[in-house]
Design a protein around this motif. Sequence first.
Motif, short mmCIF file in Angstrom:
data_model
loop_
_atom_site.label_atom_id
_atom_site.label_comp_id
_atom_site.label_asym_id
_atom_site.label_seq_id
_atom_site.Cartn_x
_atom_site.Cartn_y
_atom_site.Cartn_z
N TYR A 20 -4.65 -2.38 12.48
CA TYR A 20 -5.63 -3.02 11.60
C TYR A 20 -5.41 -2.62 10.14
N GLU A 21 -4.96 -1.40 9.95
CA GLU A 21 -4.67 -1.00 8.58
C GLU A 21 -3.42 -1.74 8.07
N GLU A 22 -2.45 -1.84 8.96
CA GLU A 22 -1.20 -2.50 8.58
C GLU A 22 -1.45 -3.93 8.12
N ILE A 23 -2.37 -4.62 8.80
CA ILE A 23 -2.65 -6.00 8.42
C ILE A 23 -3.85 -6.06 7.47
N ALA A 24 -4.16 -4.92 6.90
CA ALA A 24 -5.16 -4.85 5.82
C ALA A 24 -6.57 -5.26 6.21
N LEU A 25 -6.98 -4.97 7.44
CA LEU A 25 -8.36 -5.23 7.82
C LEU A 25 -9.23 -4.04 7.42
N VAL A 26 -8.62 -2.87 7.41
CA VAL A 26 -9.28 -1.66 6.92
C VAL A 26 -8.30 -0.94 6.01
N THR A 27 -8.85 -0.18 5.06
CA THR A 27 -7.96 0.55 4.15
C THR A 27 -8.50 1.95 3.94
N PRO A 28 -8.35 2.79 4.98
CA PRO A 28 -8.84 4.16 4.87
C PRO A 28 -8.06 4.92 3.80
N GLY A 29 -8.69 5.95 3.24
CA GLY A 29 -7.97 6.79 2.28
C GLY A 29 -7.02 7.72 3.01
N ARG A 30 -6.42 8.61 2.23
CA ARG A 30 -5.48 9.58 2.83
C ARG A 30 -5.82 10.98 2.35
N ASP A 31 -5.70 11.94 3.26
CA ASP A 31 -5.84 13.34 2.87
C ASP A 31 -4.54 13.79 2.21
N ALA A 32 -4.58 15.00 1.69
CA ALA A 32 -3.40 15.54 1.01
C ALA A 32 -2.20 15.63 1.95
N GLY A 56 -14.10 -12.18 21.40
CA GLY A 56 -12.99 -13.12 21.53
C GLY A 56 -12.52 -13.75 20.24
N PHE A 57 -13.10 -13.36 19.11
CA PHE A 57 -12.65 -13.92 17.83
C PHE A 57 -11.23 -13.45 17.55
N SER A 58 -10.41 -14.35 16.99
CA SER A 58 -9.05 -13.99 16.63
C SER A 58 -9.08 -13.03 15.45
N ILE A 59 -7.95 -12.37 15.25
CA ILE A 59 -7.85 -11.46 14.11
C ILE A 59 -8.15 -12.19 12.80
N VAL A 64 -12.00 -13.28 8.21
CA VAL A 64 -12.93 -14.13 7.47
C VAL A 64 -14.37 -13.65 7.68
N LEU A 65 -14.70 -13.33 8.92
CA LEU A 65 -16.06 -12.89 9.22
C LEU A 65 -16.39 -11.60 8.46
N LEU A 66 -15.42 -10.72 8.40
CA LEU A 66 -15.62 -9.45 7.70
C LEU A 66 -15.85 -9.71 6.21
N ALA A 67 -15.09 -10.63 5.67
CA ALA A 67 -15.26 -10.98 4.26
C ALA A 67 -16.66 -11.55 4.02
N LEU A 68 -17.09 -12.41 4.94
CA LEU A 68 -18.42 -13.01 4.79
C LEU A 68 -19.49 -11.93 4.93
N TYR A 69 -19.24 -11.01 5.85
CA TYR A 69 -20.19 -9.92 6.09
C TYR A 69 -20.42 -9.13 4.80
N GLU A 70 -19.38 -8.99 4.03
CA GLU A 70 -19.47 -8.17 2.83
C GLU A 70 -19.79 -8.99 1.58
N ASP A 71 -20.01 -10.28 1.80
CA ASP A 71 -20.31 -11.16 0.67
C ASP A 71 -21.79 -11.54 0.67
#
Lengths: 127, 127
Positions: A20-32, A56-59, A64-71
């Motif tokens: 999910y991070e690879e396809i940019a659905l989440v973008t967690p930070g990184r520790d040192a 059953g929603f596709s990726i 899109v749903l996540l974007a709407l959720y945050e809009d």
Amino acid sequence: MNIGEAAKLVGLPPKTIRYYEEIALVTPGRDANGYRAFSEPDLHKLRFLARARALGFSIEDCRVLLALYEDDTRESAQVRAIAQEHLARIDEKIAGLKALRGTLAHLVSACAGDDRPDCPILDDLGG
Amino acid sequence: MNIGEAAKLVGLPPKTIRYYEEIALVTPGRDANGYRAFSEPDLHKLRFLARARALGFSIEDCRVLLALYEDDTRESAQVRAIAQEHLARIDEKIAGLKALRGTLAHLVSACAGDDRPDCPILDDLGG
DNA sequence: CTTGACCTTCCCGTAACTGGAACCCCTATC
DNA sequence: GATAGGGGTTCCAGTTACGGGAAGGTCAAG
């Protein structure tokens, strides 16, 4: 929070979360040390994704749903349209499977299933 | 007979037939020019495969079913077992989809689907 | 002789991950 | 200080059953 703990909390395998991070659905930070660091908002997103995928929603739908959720300015009609479309696809799938099931159940019940070679199932497949 | 004509007769795309040859489900001969030459038995196998695939059997199931089809000493129990297993998988799938459908239909009907941002669907996904 | 419709092989892309290899980090223990 | 374990990291390959498209050979017609 490391990926292992996050995975347990949201109920997704670490591999899936990395994907999910690879396809940019989440973008967690990184520790040192390079480890992913998941914040509460990250976990929330992951739970959202887990739930949406379980429905059953596709990726891409999830994206899109996540974007709407945050809009804040979204219109619920947009969300409903996606869900309704998905519902229609599911109905199609169920209908297709039921048709299959009917034919198959018929064939199975017609087959003796013993040690003889005669088989209505193969007869059907062979034409 | 060339692949194009064979494809039309059995109702499978040429690409699919080539793929079936690649994984050794069919083994048509070759003409002097290198073109595949489909015989009647080849066409029969392809029709068998098309029908079995249409019934949702996996390629590997098809491989076994085809072998049984051509084996005079088969026991119909073997065929029936495969079909029944497949039927069970289909039933599982239908049950899963129905459960999904229920939840989804509930959410869709609860959503106004207008220009306001309030949305029970997103509320559900977001927890 | 060229055009167009066939055919051939080969390689990449699909959906959404999963498994595994090779390697780094941290803590605890001997 | 060395080591063992249980994290973590990246990258690559494989999964299902094909479909798309490129590069090039073949064949019949005009």
